[in-house]
Each structure stands twice: as structure tokens, then as C-alpha cells.
Design an enzyme around this catalytic site. Structure first.
Site, mmCIF file in Angstrom:
data_model
loop_
_atom_site.group_PDB
_atom_site.id
_atom_site.type_symbol
_atom_site.label_atom_id
_atom_site.label_comp_id
_atom_site.label_asym_id
_atom_site.label_seq_id
_atom_site.Cartn_x
_atom_site.Cartn_y
_atom_site.Cartn_z
ATOM 1 N N SER A 1 -13.130 16.760 44.224
ATOM 2 C CA SER A 1 -13.386 15.675 43.227
ATOM 3 C C SER A 1 -13.836 14.438 43.981
ATOM 4 O O SER A 1 -13.591 14.208 45.213
ATOM 5 C CB SER A 1 -11.969 15.238 42.562
ATOM 6 O OG SER A 1 -12.201 14.143 41.845
ATOM 7 N N GLN B 1 -17.914 17.588 43.542
ATOM 8 C CA GLN B 1 -17.952 17.231 42.299
ATOM 9 C C GLN B 1 -18.608 15.660 42.191
ATOM 10 O O GLN B 1 -17.726 14.977 42.800
ATOM 11 C CB GLN B 1 -16.752 17.370 41.410
ATOM 12 C CG GLN B 1 -16.643 17.005 40.019
ATOM 13 C CD GLN B 1 -16.200 15.577 40.055
ATOM 14 O OE1 GLN B 1 -15.534 15.194 40.708
ATOM 15 N NE2 GLN B 1 -16.888 14.992 38.786
ATOM 16 N N TYR C 1 -19.615 12.372 39.657
ATOM 17 C CA TYR C 1 -19.846 11.497 38.505
ATOM 18 C C TYR C 1 -21.019 10.770 38.786
ATOM 19 O O TYR C 1 -20.878 9.770 39.850
ATOM 20 C CB TYR C 1 -18.927 10.765 37.831
ATOM 21 C CG TYR C 1 -17.701 11.501 37.641
ATOM 22 C CD1 TYR C 1 -17.736 12.117 36.116
ATOM 23 C CD2 TYR C 1 -16.234 11.509 38.354
ATOM 24 C CE1 TYR C 1 -16.438 12.842 35.618
ATOM 25 C CE2 TYR C 1 -15.386 12.307 37.780
ATOM 26 C CZ TYR C 1 -15.165 12.958 36.506
ATOM 27 O OH TYR C 1 -14.298 13.539 35.933
ATOM 28 N N THR D 1 -20.826 16.712 36.938
ATOM 29 C CA THR D 1 -20.096 16.692 35.684
ATOM 30 C C THR D 1 -20.885 16.010 34.774
ATOM 31 O O THR D 1 -21.151 14.790 34.589
ATOM 32 C CB THR D 1 -18.766 15.875 36.022
ATOM 33 O OG1 THR D 1 -17.795 16.692 36.930
ATOM 34 C CG2 THR D 1 -17.983 15.783 34.578
ATOM 35 N N LYS E 1 -22.059 21.145 35.344
ATOM 36 C CA LYS E 1 -20.553 21.486 34.962
ATOM 37 C C LYS E 1 -20.511 20.602 33.577
ATOM 38 O O LYS E 1 -20.430 19.535 33.358
ATOM 39 C CB LYS E 1 -19.339 20.874 35.918
ATOM 40 C CG LYS E 1 -17.963 21.120 35.517
ATOM 41 C CD LYS E 1 -17.107 20.583 36.356
ATOM 42 C CE LYS E 1 -15.502 21.020 36.276
ATOM 43 N NZ LYS E 1 -14.995 19.972 35.179
ATOM 44 N N HIS F 1 -14.104 20.809 30.092
ATOM 45 C CA HIS F 1 -13.125 19.562 31.111
ATOM 46 C C HIS F 1 -11.707 19.882 31.106
ATOM 47 O O HIS F 1 -10.858 18.895 30.918
ATOM 48 C CB HIS F 1 -13.518 18.142 30.509
ATOM 49 C CG HIS F 1 -13.440 17.454 31.810
ATOM 50 N ND1 HIS F 1 -14.722 16.688 32.181
ATOM 51 C CD2 HIS F 1 -12.679 16.756 32.534
ATOM 52 C CE1 HIS F 1 -14.328 15.826 33.313
ATOM 53 N NE2 HIS F 1 -13.089 15.831 33.250
ATOM 54 N N ASP G 1 -14.444 27.711 33.589
ATOM 55 C CA ASP G 1 -13.238 27.401 34.044
ATOM 56 C C ASP G 1 -12.612 27.375 32.353
ATOM 57 O O ASP G 1 -13.111 27.507 31.546
ATOM 58 C CB ASP G 1 -13.089 26.194 34.718
ATOM 59 C CG ASP G 1 -13.684 24.869 34.037
ATOM 60 O OD1 ASP G 1 -13.644 24.882 32.515
ATOM 61 O OD2 ASP G 1 -13.853 24.094 34.529
ATOM 62 N N GLY H 1 -8.421 27.775 31.178
ATOM 63 C CA GLY H 1 -7.551 28.905 30.799
ATOM 64 C C GLY H 1 -7.184 29.995 31.206
ATOM 65 O O GLY H 1 -6.581 30.866 30.857
ATOM 66 N N ARG I 1 -5.563 32.525 33.295
ATOM 67 C CA ARG I 1 -4.329 32.669 34.021
ATOM 68 C C ARG I 1 -3.920 34.112 34.274
ATOM 69 O O ARG I 1 -2.778 34.156 34.929
ATOM 70 C CB ARG I 1 -3.256 32.207 32.910
ATOM 71 C CG ARG I 1 -3.507 30.675 32.380
ATOM 72 C CD ARG I 1 -2.930 29.634 33.459
ATOM 73 N NE ARG I 1 -3.030 28.461 33.155
ATOM 74 C CZ ARG I 1 -4.119 27.632 32.901
ATOM 75 N NH1 ARG I 1 -5.510 28.145 33.559
ATOM 76 N NH2 ARG I 1 -4.166 26.368 32.489
ATOM 77 N N GLY J 1 -7.911 25.347 37.601
ATOM 78 C CA GLY J 1 -7.600 23.899 37.867
ATOM 79 C C GLY J 1 -6.173 23.729 38.047
ATOM 80 O O GLY J 1 -5.495 23.657 39.035
ATOM 81 N N ARG J 2 -5.536 23.405 36.851
ATOM 82 C CA ARG J 2 -4.208 23.120 36.706
ATOM 83 C C ARG J 2 -3.273 24.094 37.600
ATOM 84 O O ARG J 2 -2.471 23.531 38.170
ATOM 85 C CB ARG J 2 -3.634 23.062 35.163
ATOM 86 C CG ARG J 2 -4.368 21.865 34.323
ATOM 87 C CD ARG J 2 -3.732 21.884 33.075
ATOM 88 N NE ARG J 2 -4.499 20.831 32.170
ATOM 89 C CZ ARG J 2 -5.548 20.788 31.458
ATOM 90 N NH1 ARG J 2 -6.187 22.100 31.317
ATOM 91 N NH2 ARG J 2 -5.809 19.782 30.957
#
Length: 354
Positions: A104, A124, A126, A152, A216, A240, A272, A274, A276, A295-296
Site C-alpha cells: 500500500s 499500489q 493513489y 487504484t 485495480k 475494493h 480479488d 472473497g 477463501r 486481502g483480509r
């Protein structure tokens, strides 16, 4: 229970409540963040049989960099809240798993420290209203060995969050954010996200850095083609993490249109949101993605297990993906094709639930 399924609850016990909420929340009513995982589970497979799967390979390349498996780590912020060593610990875990790290532009660790920890990494970015600040960040990343720039593109303004309770900004410490550039010479307006971007910015980023540019936040085929025509080397199909426009299409369902729009070009498509399970990775690659980002789950793994936790997360997903490859009758990630996957029927018209 799978280890990945225990991570968020375990991380919640260690993180400040406001940080945990910030990591997991979506924008507005949480519609997009809430449906991301189920969207991948809406696909069904059409496996081949009587094929030789005695040797399985999950290896591939991303923009020419070899990886042990097609699961990369997405750029995320506030990693020093998850682990004292922040992005350096994440990089070490990613390196041990043979993957690539997205970093990031808000990183709380210097690019040199991240690079020294061993993972190949992409910056990444901005783009800010004051382009001088953006250029200085790009120059610092190039000097430290970044291999690509990830623009992004879905954040002309920040998505609305409906916080209840203390916000994360009340617990953020000095050094948790944006340590790579001295911001003292810039105003808040200088540092605000640019809301006037067009595809021309892709060429500017590429010529400024000499690096491939990955865009992205692409969810439409026509936007995907505009980006590639403007020079993008890759696209990340992303909403995002459900943190921008609530109600945006699930990435699992946006991916096929984007892949079709850039077919025949050299652009690589990633996705990206979801992811899992190894079966989710299988569906994404069969639909045309080169690799996926998580990510998470990487934040939860970093919180719970530091660098070894990140390594385990990735290698567990590689192992599940390898198992799924064997069962679908394909020995390698680069041999997956779209005929292996189809959308599930919602329900039989007769109501028969057998």
C-alpha cells in the site's frame, strides 16, 4: 475446521476493536462485502476424468515473476496494527511462500525494509491532486526495487463508512501510515485523491517509473479495454473489498466480461474479493484470471501468526488448489479452461431439493 476459517475470530481477540472493525467493514450498508464469498461459491465445475494427474503443479508467473502458486497478497493498510513489524513481516511471510506482495502507498514500513524481507513486490498507488507527491512516492518505490505499479482506479472519493463507536483513526499511532515520504511540505488538498483521472494516467505512471502498470478496480469490459489500449500490462478485477460503491457487482461475476474484453492482448487479469478456498482459486483461473489476490485473510493471518501465519495461509490455499486441480482433471494451473466451470442453477423449477 479449516485454519483459514478460524483466523478472523482469533485476530479479533488481539486487535483493538476499532481496528478489527476497520479491517472487516464494507461501505454503506455492507451489501457488496457481504456477498463476495458466496459469489465464488455460485460456480460449479465440469471435471474431466481419465486424465493423468499424478503430478500437479500450482506454479505460474505474474508479469514474468515466478510464483509457487497463483495466490498473491493484496495491498492493505495499517499492517503495524496487526504485527509490530508490519509490512516487513508480511513480506517475509509472502517470500517464504514464494508469492508476490502488493504494498500500500499508505505503508507504515519503509520500502527498503519491505524489500529486504524478501518478497517481490508491487506498489499500489493513489494518484494525488498534487502529482509531485505521487511522483516522489513512485521514485522511492522504484529505487527500492518495486516490480510494478498498481493504480487504484476506483477511489475518486473514499466510500462512505457507517461507523458505530470509536473510529480507527483514534488508535492509529505515529509511524503506522505513509512513512515513505515526508508530507510536511504538502497540504491536505495536495494529498487528497485525484478525482480527474483518465486513461492517460496509465502512460504517465509507466513512463515515470519504467515499470508495468496494473489497474485495480476494473469491473466492466469496456473499461478493461480502455485501460489496456492506454498501456496497462494488467488489470485487477476488484470492488475494493466492498469498501467503495456499495452494491457494486461481485468480482466473481465481473471477471468473465473483463477477461473476454481483453482476450487476444498480452494483458494479464487478476481478481480479488472473497477468495477463501482452493476451489475459489480454481474457478477464478478457469474463468481466465492469471492469479488471485487475498486481502483480509492475510491481515488476519499476520495478526494471529506473524510471518509464519502468512506463509501458512498461502501454502494452505496452494494445497487446496492442488487438490482441486487433481479432482477437476487438470495437472497444472496453466491448463485450466473456461469449459471446466459453469454457473450453478438456482433451484429446480419443481422445488425438488434432493
Amino acid at each position: 475446521m479449516r485454519w483459514i476459517d478460524t483466523l478472523e475470530a482469533a485476530a479479533a481477540e488481539k486487535l483493538p476493536e476499532a481496528v478489527h472493525r476497520y479491517f472487516r467493514q464494507g461501505s454503506a450498508g455492507g451489501v457488496s462485502v457481504g456477498e463476495a464469498v458466496d459469489a465464488w461459491s455460485s460456480y460449479r465445475f465440469r471435471p474431466r476424468v481419465l486424465t493423468d494427474v499424478s503430478t500437479i503443479s500450482t506454479a505460474t508467473t505474474v508479469l514474468g515473476t515466478p510464483v509457487a502458486g497463483p495466490v498473491l497478497v493484496a495491498p492493505t493498510t495499517l499492517q503495524r496494527q496487526a504485527d509490530p513489524d508490519g509490512e516487513a513481516a508480511m513480506s517475509a511471510g509472502v517470500a517464504a511462500a514464494g508469492s508476490v506482495l502488493g504494498v500500500s502507498s499508505n505503508a507504515g514500513t519503509t520500502y527498503a525494509e519491505i524489500a529486504a524481507a524478501g518478497a517481490p513486490w508491487w506498489l499500489q498507488i493513489y494518484v494525488t491532486r498534487n502529482r509531485d507527491y505521487t511522483r516522489r512516492m513512485l521514485d522511492a518505490a522504484v529505487a527500492a526495487g518495486a516490480r510494478a505499479v498498481v493504480l487504484t482506479a476506483d477511489t475518486p472519493v473514499v466510500g462512505r463508512k457507517e461507523d458505530d463507536g470509536p473510529t480507527v483513526w483514534e488508535v492509529v499511532r505515529p509511524g503506522d501510515l505513509r512513512v515513505n515520504i515526508d508530507e510536511s511540505a504538502y497540504s491536505d488538498d495536495d494529498l487528497a485523491k485525484a478525482d480527474d483521472l483518465t486513461p492517460d494516467v496509465i502512460e504517465w505512471l509507466g513512463s515515470s517509473t519504467g515499470l508495468p502498470v496494473v489497474v485495480k478496480g476494473v469491473l466492466r469490459g469496456d473499461d478493461a479495454r480502455r485501460c489496456v489500449d492506454a498501456g496497462a500490462a494488467g488489470l485487477i478485477v476488484s470492488n475494493h473489498g466492498g469498501r467503495q460503491l456499495d452494491g457494486a457487482i461481485a468480482t466473481a461475476h465481473a471477471l468473465p466480461e473483463v477477461v473476454q474484453a481483453v482476450a487476444g492482448t498480452n494483458a494479464e487479469v487478476y481478481v480479488d474479493g472473497g477468495i477463501r478456498r482452493g476451489e475459489h482459486v480454481l474457478a477464478a483461473l478457469a474463468l481466465g484470471a492469471r492469479a488471485v489476490f487475498v486481502g483480509r485473510p492475510a491481515l488476519w493471518a499476520l495478526t494471529v501468526g506473524s510471518s509464519p501465519g502468512v506463509t501458512r495461509l498461502l501454502t494452505d490455499l496452494y494445497a487446496e488448489f492442488a487438490h482441486a486441480l487433481a479432482l477437476v482433471g487438470v495437472p497444472g494451473a496453466d491448463q485450466l479452461t473456461s469449459d471446466l466451470v459453469t454457473e450453478a442453477s438456482t433451484r429446480r423449477a419443481t422445488g425438488d431439493a434432493r
